[in-house]
Design an enzyme around this catalytic site. Sequence first.
Site, mmCIF file in Angstrom:
data_model
loop_
_atom_site.group_PDB
_atom_site.id
_atom_site.type_symbol
_atom_site.label_atom_id
_atom_site.label_comp_id
_atom_site.label_asym_id
_atom_site.label_seq_id
_atom_site.Cartn_x
_atom_site.Cartn_y
_atom_site.Cartn_z
ATOM 1 N N HIS A 318 0.828 -1.205 0.000
ATOM 2 C CA HIS A 318 0.000 0.000 0.000
ATOM 3 C C HIS A 318 0.866 1.261 0.000
ATOM 4 O O HIS A 318 0.691 2.153 -0.852
ATOM 5 C CB HIS A 318 -0.895 -0.032 1.242
ATOM 6 N N GLU A 319 1.805 1.330 0.925
ATOM 7 C CA GLU A 319 2.643 2.529 1.024
ATOM 8 C C GLU A 319 3.562 2.682 -0.179
ATOM 9 O O GLU A 319 3.884 3.807 -0.587
ATOM 10 C CB GLU A 319 3.451 2.497 2.326
ATOM 11 N N HIS A 322 1.794 4.673 -2.792
ATOM 12 C CA HIS A 322 1.957 6.115 -2.567
ATOM 13 C C HIS A 322 3.350 6.570 -3.024
ATOM 14 O O HIS A 322 3.504 7.605 -3.676
ATOM 15 C CB HIS A 322 1.804 6.437 -1.076
ATOM 16 N N HIS A 325 3.770 6.707 -6.747
ATOM 17 C CA HIS A 325 2.978 7.836 -7.244
ATOM 18 C C HIS A 325 3.796 9.128 -7.113
ATOM 19 O O HIS A 325 3.914 9.919 -8.058
ATOM 20 C CB HIS A 325 1.675 7.925 -6.448
#
Length: 528
Positions: A318-319, A322, A325
């Site tokens: 998940h991280e 980020h 991105h």
Amino acid sequence: RLSMYAGFSYSVDTADQNAAAMADKARGVYGQVVAATSFLQPEMLKIGEQTLRQWVRDEVRLAVYEHFVSDLFRKQAHVRSAEVEEILGMLSDPFGGASSTTSMLTNADFKFPPAKTDDGEELDLTQGTLQKILNGTDRQARETAWNQYLDQYLVYKNTLASNLGTSIKQNVFLMRARKHQSTLAASLFENDIKVDVFHNLIAVFKKNLPVWQRYFEIRRKALGVDELRPYDLWAPLTANSPKLTYEQAVGWICEGLAPMGADYVATVRKGCLEDRWVDVYPNQGKRTGAFSWGAPGTHPFIMMSFNDNMLGLSTLAHELGHSMHSYLTWQNQPLAYSDYSLFVAEVASNFNQALVRGYLLKSNPDKDFQIAVIEEAMSNFLRYFFIMPTLARFELETHQRAETGQPLTADTMMTLMADLFSEGYGKTMTIDRERVGMIWATFGHLFSDYYVYQYATGISGAHALSRRVLDGVPNAVEDYTKFMKAGASMYPLDALKMAGVDLTKPDPIEETFAVMSEYIDRLEKLTV
């Protein structure tokens, strides 16, 4: 960069007074910078839209700012005079006080009594170890950890309620200062998002509560308990859930992200294993949760507390969404567009998880492994597609009460929270209303105005886009990569449409509930 480095020093050890001082000083400097540059927008508005647009057309070095100019004049009605903007800019530091006080109290000052296992063994309970205990097989340990954790918050319920109430009233003040109709409209206006997007989410969520209640009942039966309790929601449904090292988790994540291409995977692998992107393990004083942060001119950094299980893998994936991105945005956008909105942030993170999950389910047919992967998926859905929409309903109601001058006390907040969770759980869950009613205080997200609903819209967009990639839709990877590189150069909804999903409609949310229902069906068959 100053703010980021100081903030990380504090986050990994909230008891470090020097780090806390640096983080506070960085916030103060940031407020000074905001105030010092506050004249820019009012002065540009005085120049006029026609002139600025002509400059953008005539000067090649200004061409990149076409979106910036358009957005500036879209916001014109809510930009105040230079003097007022200066004052509003100066408020950024003192307005952070309620959040920082809550963080200091709950992360640095709170000391939780130990949890206790069935055989009387004491387990150290901290912000970093709570989730690991809740993921354990010992129900007595889960129950005592849950109770001791929330009881500590209950001791300080009035202080915590006052802090959150102050933050909400600050949002109301800023809404009125900028002449918006509501705090919701004010928050969504920044990214050109209509309030219908928020209300669509809540409507679809409420409609699909029976899907959640079906899952809770399946989980109750699989655990073999007469009554399901909130602390049972993360308990393993198999005694043979895989244990894995951080390095193994990185390897599986990279395998799952293979459809994104060799360069994407190589960047992830090198960041995790060579370039020290990740502060990996739990530690006393380390703040709760996980997050990715960085700044143009650095690589992304991740703070998390890796536990050697599927949930640890999921959090890391998940991280890293980020982080990638941010990494791709910084490589492709100027400083003005180097950030991206919270609305799109949770798309990238959940997209990574969906890809990795798809790979894992195909990679190993073992029953226990399949259950563990689906458990991870449902734990993720529980957070982003059940808890976060419930918190969003709480946030909307508390803001509306503040807007109309109604009091916000610990008891009114707790009653509202307990009512909303009771509605969501239905008859499938037995709850302690006082402790469940305090759950709002455990989420620092509520100090970021209307943040939590974006987890649910984000997971919806992520599953729609990951399905395009996994189904081999032509140009799906290229379209998604363009979205990752866009940063703030486009409005969030436009960037997502470019990637292949339209979140102005309820369809992606309904589709994501359908994906979740498929997981629930598979879980029911595996646990019969």
